[in-house]
Design a protein around this motif. Sequence first.
Motif: not given
Length: 122
Positions: A45-70
């Motif tokens: 629940n540390d916001m700085g660590k959230m940006l370092q650890l959670v955001l990259p995972v969330a970004t990768q999950i989204q990228q895996d879907v949206i790349k199929a749409y260009g």
Amino acid sequence: MASAPAQQPTLTVEQTRVVLSEVIQAFAAPENTARMDEARESACNDMGKMLQLVLPVATQIQQDVIKAYGFNNEGEGVLKFARLVKMYETQDPEIAAMSAKLKSLLLPPLSTPPIGGAIPAS
């Protein structure tokens, strides 16, 4: 020699609904739920660590879907998709609801202080 910038995909409201739905489903997949849970636990629940650890995972999950749409397979693609969703949020209540659901999957719940902020006197 620099390559020409990639054309930003344009999605209709209906297509945006479909992609948003697929992104939400991707977060619900057991392997992605486990990845997000692990990242959240590590961030404590540390916001700085959230940006370092959670955001990259969330970004990768989204990228895996949206790349199929260009959208490109970089963080920039996720930002462009987010801007597109934001644009449609005001026009379409279903997109607004799905966007709110996606945000709730990405952001930690905020604890709110009690109203008044003080303990009542006895």
